[in-house]
Design an enzyme around this catalytic site. Structure first.
Site, PDB file in Angstrom:
ATOM      1  N   THR A  36       0.801  -1.223   0.000  1.00 22.38           N
ATOM      2  CA  THR A  36       0.000   0.000   0.000  1.00 22.38           C
ATOM      3  C   THR A  36       0.840   1.283   0.000  1.00 22.38           C
ATOM      4  O   THR A  36       0.304   2.363  -0.170  1.00 22.38           O
ATOM      5  CB  THR A  36      -0.975   0.009   1.209  1.00 22.38           C
ATOM      6  OG1 THR A  36      -0.217  -0.259   2.381  1.00 22.38           O
ATOM      7  CG2 THR A  36      -2.047  -1.054   1.049  1.00 22.38           C
ATOM      8  N   GLY A  37       2.148   1.168   0.152  1.00 23.57           N
ATOM      9  CA  GLY A  37       3.019   2.350   0.097  1.00 23.57           C
ATOM     10  C   GLY A  37       3.305   2.742  -1.352  1.00 23.57           C
ATOM     11  O   GLY A  37       2.800   2.129  -2.288  1.00 23.57           O
TER      12      GLY A  37
ATOM     13  N   VAL B  45       6.152   2.513  -3.073  1.00 30.62           N
ATOM     14  CA  VAL B  45       6.872   1.449  -3.791  1.00 30.62           C
ATOM     15  C   VAL B  45       5.955   0.247  -4.007  1.00 30.62           C
ATOM     16  O   VAL B  45       5.916  -0.327  -5.097  1.00 30.62           O
ATOM     17  CB  VAL B  45       8.158   1.022  -3.035  1.00 30.62           C
ATOM     18  CG1 VAL B  45       8.809  -0.179  -3.715  1.00 30.62           C
ATOM     19  CG2 VAL B  45       9.151   2.178  -2.968  1.00 30.62           C
TER      20      VAL B  45
ATOM     21  N   CYS C  31      17.986   3.028  -3.990  1.00 32.66           N
ATOM     22  CA  CYS C  31      17.608   3.597  -5.293  1.00 32.66           C
ATOM     23  C   CYS C  31      18.758   4.369  -5.956  1.00 32.66           C
ATOM     24  O   CYS C  31      19.013   4.229  -7.158  1.00 32.66           O
ATOM     25  CB  CYS C  31      16.387   4.509  -5.129  1.00 32.66           C
ATOM     26  SG  CYS C  31      16.410   5.523  -3.628  1.00 32.66           S
TER      27      CYS C  31
ATOM     28  N   GLN D  94      17.888  14.246  -5.162  1.00 32.14           N
ATOM     29  CA  GLN D  94      16.918  13.168  -5.008  1.00 32.14           C
ATOM     30  C   GLN D  94      15.483  13.651  -4.832  1.00 32.14           C
ATOM     31  O   GLN D  94      15.213  14.620  -4.125  1.00 32.14           O
ATOM     32  CB  GLN D  94      17.332  12.258  -3.840  1.00 32.14           C
ATOM     33  CG  GLN D  94      18.668  11.584  -4.094  1.00 32.14           C
ATOM     34  CD  GLN D  94      19.075  10.567  -3.042  1.00 32.14           C
ATOM     35  OE1 GLN D  94      20.254  10.477  -2.726  1.00 32.14           O
ATOM     36  NE2 GLN D  94      18.126   9.783  -2.504  1.00 32.14           N
TER      37      GLN D  94
ATOM     38  N   LYS E 290      25.272   4.314   2.364  1.00 28.13           N
ATOM     39  CA  LYS E 290      24.693   3.225   1.564  1.00 28.13           C
ATOM     40  C   LYS E 290      25.293   3.262   0.160  1.00 28.13           C
ATOM     41  O   LYS E 290      25.711   2.233  -0.382  1.00 28.13           O
ATOM     42  CB  LYS E 290      23.167   3.379   1.459  1.00 28.13           C
ATOM     43  CG  LYS E 290      22.396   2.958   2.694  1.00 28.13           C
ATOM     44  CD  LYS E 290      20.890   3.159   2.484  1.00 28.13           C
ATOM     45  CE  LYS E 290      20.374   4.280   3.348  1.00 28.13           C
ATOM     46  NZ  LYS E 290      18.948   4.605   3.172  1.00 28.13           N
TER      47      LYS E 290
ATOM     48  N   ARG F 108      18.356  16.224  -1.058  1.00 34.19           N
ATOM     49  CA  ARG F 108      16.935  16.192  -1.427  1.00 34.19           C
ATOM     50  C   ARG F 108      16.596  17.496  -2.124  1.00 34.19           C
ATOM     51  O   ARG F 108      16.928  18.576  -1.623  1.00 34.19           O
ATOM     52  CB  ARG F 108      16.068  16.046  -0.182  1.00 34.19           C
ATOM     53  CG  ARG F 108      14.593  15.906  -0.503  1.00 34.19           C
ATOM     54  CD  ARG F 108      14.174  14.501  -0.812  1.00 34.19           C
ATOM     55  NE  ARG F 108      14.487  13.625   0.303  1.00 34.19           N
ATOM     56  CZ  ARG F 108      14.520  12.301   0.203  1.00 34.19           C
ATOM     57  NH1 ARG F 108      14.260  11.700  -0.934  1.00 34.19           N
ATOM     58  NH2 ARG F 108      14.827  11.574   1.259  1.00 34.19           N
TER      59      ARG F 108
ATOM     60  N   HIS G 273      15.520  10.449  -9.411  1.00 33.66           N
ATOM     61  CA  HIS G 273      16.753  10.965  -8.823  1.00 33.66           C
ATOM     62  C   HIS G 273      17.725  11.334  -9.950  1.00 33.66           C
ATOM     63  O   HIS G 273      17.852  10.596 -10.931  1.00 33.66           O
ATOM     64  CB  HIS G 273      17.442   9.897  -7.968  1.00 33.66           C
ATOM     65  CG  HIS G 273      16.721   9.547  -6.705  1.00 33.66           C
ATOM     66  ND1 HIS G 273      15.662  10.257  -6.193  1.00 33.66           N
ATOM     67  CD2 HIS G 273      16.946   8.532  -5.829  1.00 33.66           C
ATOM     68  CE1 HIS G 273      15.264   9.704  -5.057  1.00 33.66           C
ATOM     69  NE2 HIS G 273      16.019   8.651  -4.815  1.00 33.66           N
TER      70      HIS G 273
END
Ligand code: L14
Length: 330
Positions: A13-14, A16, A131, A158, A210, A232, A239
Site C-alpha cells: 500500500t506504500g 513502492v 535507489c 533526489q 549506503k 533532497r 533521482h
C-alpha cells in the site's frame, strides 16, 4: 521452478508497493496464487490487480505457513528485519527492498544488469540496493569492466517520492505556499536539503554511506574509493546524479558514449547543444537509466563527468525487484 510460483507482496500500500503491483502487472509476471500482505493498519483494504480484487492480509509470523514460493517485501526496515528471516526459514525466496539486509555477507545485493549471477547463491533473502546506488552502478559496471575504476564522487539530487507519501505531500503543500514539514526538518519547496536518511557519527548520512558501501559490494571491489553527498531537491519523481569517475586506464569520450549506449538498461541522452540531457520529468515512469553530459574531467588523469537520471520508484525499487523475481523463475 517449473510450475508458476505462489507470490506474496508484503507492503503493497506504500508508494513502492503500489508501483510494484503495477510493474508485476505490466510485465505479466507469472504466478499461481497472489497474496497481498501489510501491517495491521492496512489489513482489510482492497487492492485491485489485473482486474481482480484482493483483500490485504495482516502480516503475521504465520503468514508464510501457506505454500508461498516468492515474497517481495517493501514494508520498511524493521518489518524486513523481523519477517524476512521467518519467510526464508519456511523456504520462501524473499526479495527485500529495505536497507535491512543489504550489507549482510549472507545476502546477495543484486542489480540484474550488473550482477545477475549473484542470485544463485542466495540463502533465502536477496536484497534490492538503495535507489541511488542502483542507477549509478548500472552505468558504472560497463565502465569498470573496460577501464577499471580508482575513485567515484557522487553528488545526488533526489526526489521526494523516495520518502513516500509524506515527502510528496510536503512538496505539494510547499508549492502552494504552505511550508509543511511532515517528512523533513525543513521546507522542501524552494530548498535543497543536504540530508537524506539520518546522520551518522562520521558526519555522513546513512544514504551517503549506503551509496559508498553498496557500490563496493555490487562491483565486488573494496579498493574503489567512493565518496558521496546526497541532497533532497524539490522534484517529485526521479533521482538525478552527478557522477565523477577516475579510471585506471585512459579512454576516449566517444568510446564511452558508444559503450554506454550499447549496455543493458541504459539510454544515452547526450546532445547538449540541442538542450538534450537526462531530465527528471522525462525519465519519470520509465525503467531505463538515462545518461548524458558525458565529458572529460580535465583536472585529473583519466577522469570523466556524467549526469545520470532514473525513476527512483521504478528502476530504483519496484522494477529492479521484479527483475530479480524474474531471475528467480528463469
Ligand atoms: O534505503 O528517502 O531504501 O529517498 C530509499 C529512499 C532510504 C531513503 C532506502 C529516500 C531508502 C530514500
Amino acid at each position: 521452478m517449473n510450475k508458476k510460483p505462489n507470490l506474496a507482496v508484503v507492503g503493497a500500500t506504500g508508494v513502492v508497493g503500489r508501483t510494484l503491483l503495477k510493474v508485476l502487472e505490466e510485465r505479466d509476471y507469472p504466478f499461481e496464487n497472489l497474496y497481498i500482505m501489510a501491517s495491521a493498519k492496512s489489513a482489510g483494504t482492497v487492492v485491485t490487480f489485473k482486474g481482480k480484487d484482493y483483500i490485504v492480509e495482516e502480516l503475521t509470523e504465520n503468514s508464510f505457513d501457506k505454500p508461498i514460493d516468492i515474497a517481495l517485501f517493501s514494508a520498511g526496515g524493521s518489518t524486513s528485519e523481523k519477517f524476512a528471516p521467518i519467510a526464508a526459514s519456511k523456504g520462501v525466496a524473499v526479495v527485500d527492498n529495505s536497507s535491512a539486509w543489504r550489507m549482510n555477507k549472507e545476502v546477495p545485493l543484486v542489480v540484474p544488469e550488473v550482477n545477475p549471477e549473484e542470485v544463485k547463491w542466495n540463502k533465502g533473502i536477496i536484497s534490492n540496493p538503495n535507489c541511488s546506488t542502483i542507477q549509478a552502478v548500472v552505468v558504472l559496471k560497463p565502465l569498470y569492466d573496460k577501464y577499471g575504476i580508482k575513485r567515484v564522487i557522487y553528488s545526488t539530487y533526489q526526489a521526494v517520492s523516495g520518502t513516500g507519501v509524506k515527502g510528496i505531500e510536503d512538496l505539494k503543500e510547499g508549492l502552494k505556499g504552505n511550508g509543511t514539514t511532515k517528512a523533513y526538518p525543513h521546507p522542501i519547496a524552494g530548498n535543497c536539503l543536504p540530508h537524506i536518511d539520518s546522520f551518522l557519527d562520521n558526519g555522513y548520512t546513512k544514504e551517503e554511506m549506503k551509496m559508498i558501501l553498496e557500490t563496493q559490494k555490487i562491483l565486488k571491489d573494496d579498493n574503489i574509493k567512493v565518496t558521496a553527498t546526497t541532497v533532497r531537491v524539490p522534484v517529485f519523481d526521479s533521482h538525478s546524479e552527478s557522477i565523477n569517475i577516475e579510471f585506471d586506464k585512459p579512454f576516449e569520450v566517444e568510446d564511452i558514449k558508444k559503450l554506454l549506449a550499447e549496455s543493458p538498461g541504459i539510454v544515452l541522452c547526450d546532445d547538449p547543444k540541442n538542450n538534450v540531457y537526462p531530465l527528471a520529468r522525462e525519465t519519470a515512469g520509465k525503467d531505463e537509466v538515462f545518461v548524458g553530459r558525458i565529458r572529460r574531467d580535465f583536472s585529473v588523469d583519466n577522469g570523466i563527468n556524467l549526469w545520470v537520471v532514473a525513476d527512483n520508484i521504478r528502476k530504483g525499487a519496484a522494477t529492479n525487484t521484479v527483475q530479480i523475481a524474474e531471475l528467480l523463475i528463469k
